[in-house]
Design a protein around this motif. Structure first.
Motif, short mmCIF file in Angstrom:
data_model
loop_
_atom_site.label_atom_id
_atom_site.label_comp_id
_atom_site.label_asym_id
_atom_site.label_seq_id
_atom_site.Cartn_x
_atom_site.Cartn_y
_atom_site.Cartn_z
N PRO A 111 1.50 3.52 0.56
CA PRO A 111 2.34 3.93 -0.58
C PRO A 111 3.82 3.87 -0.23
CG PRO A 111 1.44 5.86 0.49
CD PRO A 111 0.85 4.68 1.20
N PHE A 112 4.32 2.66 0.05
CA PHE A 112 5.73 2.50 0.40
C PHE A 112 6.64 2.91 -0.74
CE2 PHE A 112 4.09 -0.99 3.27
CZ PHE A 112 4.47 -0.39 4.46
N LEU A 113 7.82 3.38 -0.40
CA LEU A 113 8.89 3.60 -1.38
C LEU A 113 9.58 2.26 -1.58
CD1 LEU A 113 10.32 6.95 0.00
CD2 LEU A 113 8.99 6.66 -2.08
N TYR A 114 9.51 1.74 -2.79
CA TYR A 114 10.01 0.40 -3.06
C TYR A 114 11.53 0.33 -2.89
CZ TYR A 114 10.98 -4.01 -5.36
OH TYR A 114 11.43 -5.28 -5.62
N SER A 115 11.98 -0.79 -2.32
CA SER A 115 13.38 -1.12 -2.04
C SER A 115 14.00 -0.21 -1.00
CB SER A 115 14.23 -1.10 -3.32
OG SER A 115 14.61 0.20 -3.68
N ARG A 116 13.16 0.51 -0.24
CA ARG A 116 13.68 1.37 0.81
C ARG A 116 13.37 0.83 2.20
NH1 ARG A 116 15.51 2.74 -3.46
NH2 ARG A 116 15.91 4.88 -4.12
N GLY A 117 13.08 -0.48 2.29
CA GLY A 117 12.92 -1.10 3.59
C GLY A 117 11.49 -1.24 4.05
N VAL A 118 11.24 -2.22 4.90
CA VAL A 118 10.02 -2.43 5.68
C VAL A 118 8.88 -3.08 4.90
CG1 VAL A 118 8.21 -1.33 7.09
CG2 VAL A 118 10.57 -0.55 7.28
N HIS A 119 8.70 -2.73 3.61
CA HIS A 119 7.46 -3.09 2.92
C HIS A 119 7.24 -4.60 2.82
CE1 HIS A 119 10.05 -3.57 -0.63
NE2 HIS A 119 10.47 -2.33 -0.43
N ASN A 120 8.27 -5.39 2.54
CA ASN A 120 8.07 -6.83 2.45
C ASN A 120 7.73 -7.44 3.80
OD1 ASN A 120 8.40 -7.12 -0.29
ND2 ASN A 120 10.59 -7.50 -0.18
N HIS A 121 8.43 -7.01 4.85
CA HIS A 121 8.12 -7.50 6.19
C HIS A 121 6.70 -7.11 6.59
CE1 HIS A 121 11.99 -9.19 7.03
NE2 HIS A 121 12.63 -8.04 6.94
N TRP A 122 6.31 -5.89 6.21
CA TRP A 122 4.94 -5.44 6.52
C TRP A 122 3.93 -6.35 5.83
CZ3 TRP A 122 0.65 -4.02 3.80
CH2 TRP A 122 -0.35 -3.33 4.48
N LEU A 123 4.16 -6.65 4.57
CA LEU A 123 3.21 -7.47 3.81
C LEU A 123 3.12 -8.88 4.40
CD1 LEU A 123 1.33 -7.55 1.37
CD2 LEU A 123 3.26 -8.26 -0.03
N ILE A 124 4.24 -9.45 4.80
CA ILE A 124 4.24 -10.78 5.40
C ILE A 124 3.45 -10.77 6.71
CG2 ILE A 124 5.71 -12.56 6.46
CD1 ILE A 124 7.88 -11.64 4.41
N ASN A 125 3.71 -9.79 7.55
CA ASN A 125 3.01 -9.69 8.82
C ASN A 125 1.51 -9.51 8.63
OD1 ASN A 125 4.73 -9.27 11.60
ND2 ASN A 125 5.96 -8.87 9.79
N GLU A 126 1.14 -8.66 7.66
CA GLU A 126 -0.28 -8.43 7.42
C GLU A 126 -0.95 -9.67 6.86
OE1 GLU A 126 -2.25 -5.61 8.19
OE2 GLU A 126 -0.43 -5.46 9.39
N ALA A 127 -0.26 -10.37 5.98
CA ALA A 127 -0.82 -11.62 5.43
C ALA A 127 -1.03 -12.66 6.52
CB ALA A 127 0.09 -12.16 4.33
N LEU A 128 -0.08 -12.74 7.44
CA LEU A 128 -0.21 -13.68 8.55
C LEU A 128 -1.36 -13.31 9.47
CD1 LEU A 128 3.55 -14.23 9.42
CD2 LEU A 128 1.94 -16.02 8.78
N SER A 129 -1.44 -12.04 9.85
CA SER A 129 -2.49 -11.62 10.79
C SER A 129 -3.86 -11.65 10.15
CB SER A 129 -2.18 -10.22 11.32
OG SER A 129 -2.15 -9.27 10.27
N SER A 130 -3.96 -11.45 8.82
CA SER A 130 -5.26 -11.51 8.14
C SER A 130 -5.77 -12.93 8.02
CB SER A 130 -5.15 -10.86 6.76
OG SER A 130 -4.81 -9.50 6.85
N GLY A 131 -4.87 -13.86 7.81
CA GLY A 131 -5.26 -15.27 7.77
C GLY A 131 -5.91 -15.74 6.50
N PHE A 132 -5.87 -14.95 5.44
CA PHE A 132 -6.48 -15.37 4.18
C PHE A 132 -5.67 -16.45 3.48
CE2 PHE A 132 -8.20 -10.82 4.01
CZ PHE A 132 -9.42 -11.21 4.52
#
Length: 554
Positions: A111-132
């Motif tokens: 439940p990230f606070l939107y526009s308060r940092g980290v969330h986009n980078h987190w999503l990119i990293n998770e998408a990469l590591s998941s490999g879907f």
């Protein structure tokens, strides 16, 4: 918002900071990505410019330079492109993905606070590591500009909009960092964005190329099926090769963009708002707040209560956390929370249901808090988290006027007085911030402090007299020293857990709505687990525990 997007039927979803300026190549790049032969996720870092001497015309269709002369897109881009720097700030990064069959990543979205940092980078990293999905960088294909404002975006750490103290300005970013470290695998991996496949446009053609291996990606669209693998001669034109070389050179400016470097949350997560500041921010125009109190064992019921209030568009609520676990949980859920230092220290390890010593201590915290808020000049509706709200009761409750405390009756008999001894429920009542109410609440708090019982008997014995000596009629009491009237609320509108056996009905929600209930208290049942089970099975539950999101069903 990312999770909610699944309910829409769009082909493409894009998250863009509202301050970002996008040029037409944004749409062209998304159209190209839409033709890829695999589910994808792209991102584009913005380019930071020091000045922006342009503005839109009245119809908001064309850009104008100083003096009102129209400027073409190519010249516009050249002017902006003459002096810019990359910004890896998470909030200024654009991210988009297609509505495909595969998920974006493994696991649950925090439940990230939107526009308060980290969330986009987190999503990119998770998408990469998941490999879907095929994840690629479109920073060179999408012209994305933001105006430099180092005061608000220093070191890519987003600041709070309403906290001026420098030491308190990073709590939102810190909260997101905690969430990123707790969820997924982002804290274990460091993805260097410079090594990802890149989408860029050279010689009027879009290409997805590995700049480290000089290869075209095999998931390119069907029209490029003859040009897979290493960059073939058909793309090695005099204009393409210099373009690729320039991309390789410029990507060095983004080599530091990764999530792991940002995951440096403090050891403890603190919310920089006192009770006084939260009251000033959250109280409604009538200086009224809804207060609830919860410990960690009731965190899920707390969230269901919060979700219900949000569904009713009630925002003037505050949460008092009885333990540090609930405090941290509430911060990371974006709740207006404060900690009570006088609460029992072992609350998080107890099932504080009715009749336990823990319950007795916790209830006394509530009356002290209500008294404190009243003295600060705010009206209080105290509601336990096990009270389900069908409709907003505030308009009715506030209509009783000053010097009247409106409280739920705990009487279960369907006929007869509802103000009988010790039938005042201290888990749902409305108190005005006036002299008589404050004086009466002081008496309640003093009585409870010397009692070996919960605060509920203290409410009745103090306000209505022992054995109901100050009862007036069937639904009132008058405290003689303060002249405060205690009004016992109509049980058809504010039923307790035993009245009419509503909880035993086959369709509790339908029965309550037919009766016109404003709220329904989930009391008269022993044990947290039984209470939780009864409420979930009845359908009076608004929170998905697995995804930590509010349910959308009515």
């Amino acid at each position: 918002m990312v999770a909610r997007s699944r309910a829409f039927t769009s082909d493409i979803y894009a998250f863009i900071n509202s301050e970002t300026i996008l040029l037409p190549d944004f749409v062209l790049a998304l159209n190209y990505a839409h033709e890829l032969d695999r589910d994808w996720l792209l991102f584009a870092s913005s380019r930071k410019v020091l000045t922006f001497p342009f503005y839109l015309d009245e119809d908001r269709k064309y850009w104008l330079r100083e003096g009102g002369k129209r400027i073409g897109i190519q010249e516009f881009q050249e002017k902006l492109g003459s002096s810019w720097q990359w910004t890896c700030c998470d909030g200024r990064m654009m991210i988009a993905w297609n509505n495909g069959e595969l998920p974006l990543h493994h696991g649950v979205l925090p439940p990230f606070l939107y526009s308060r940092g980290v969330h986009n980078h987190w999503l990119i990293n998770e998408a990469l590591s998941s490999g879907f999905r095929f994840v690629f960088d479109a920073s060179w294909a999408i012209s994305s500009f933001v105006l430099d404002d180092s005061r608000s975006w220093s070191n890519c750490s987003v600041k709070s909009f309403f906290v001026s103290d420098t030491e308190k300005e990073s709590w939102e970013y810190d909260s997101n960092s905690h969430l990123a470290a707790l969820y997924g695998s982002s804290s274990l991996h460091k993805i260097n964005y410079s090594g990802l496949m890149k989408l860029f446009k050279c010689d009027a053609q879009f290409l997805i190329i590995s700049t480290t291996e000089d290869t075209i990606h095999p998931y390119a669209n069907k029209r490029m099926s003859l040009c897979k693998g290493s960059i073939p001669k058909c793309w090695k034109s005099k204009r393409t090769l210099p373009c690729i070389a320039e991309i390789k050179k410029s990507q060095n400016g983004m080599s530091g963009c990764s999530l792991k470097d940002q995951l440096v949350p403090s050891n403890t997560l603190n919310f920089p708002f006192s009770l006084e500041s939260l009251l000033a921010i959250n109280a409604d125009k009538n200086r009224t707040v809804v207060l609830t109190v919860a410990g960690y064992s009731y965190k899920d019921m707390l969230m269901s209560w919060v979700c219900r209030l949000r569904r009713l568009k009630i925002t003037n609520f505050l949460v008092c956390a009885l333990d540090y676990e609930t405090y941290q949980f509430s911060i990371m859920q974006g709740l207006p929370v404060f900690n009570d230092p006088s609460a029992p220290s072992d609350i998080s390890f107890n099932d504080c249901h009715f009749g336990t010593k823990c319950f007795e201590r916790v209830t006394k915290v509530k009356s002290r808090l209500v008294l404190k808020i009243l003295k600060l000049g705010y009206n209080v509706l105290l509601s336990d988290v096990d009270v389900y709200w069908f409709r907003n009761p505030l308009p009715l409750l506030s209509s009783f006027g000053p010097a009247i405390l409106a409280a739920q009756s705990d009487e279960y008999n369907q006929t007869g007085p509802i103000n009988l001894p010790r039938r005042l429920n201290s888990g749902f009542y409305f108190a005005h911030a006036d002299g008589p109410t404050i004086a009466a609440m002081e008496k309640v708090v003093r009585h409870a402090a010397t009692s070996g019982l919960s605060e509920q008997p203290s409410f009745y014995d103090t306000l209505c007299g022992e054995e109901g000596s100050t009862r007036k009629g069937d639904n009132r009491c008058v405290e003689p020293e303060t002249n405060l009237t205690i009004h016992f609320l109509d049980r058809n509108l504010f039923p307790n857990g035993a009245y009419l056996e509503l909880w035993e009905r086959k369709n509790v929600k339908s029965a309550c709505k037919k009766q016109g209930c404003l709220v329904l208290h989930n009391n008269w049942i022993s044990g947290r687990k039984k209470k939780l089970e009864r409420q979930v099975l009845s359908g009076l539950w608004d929170y998905d525990i697995t995804t930590r999101m509010c349910l959308l069903t009515e």
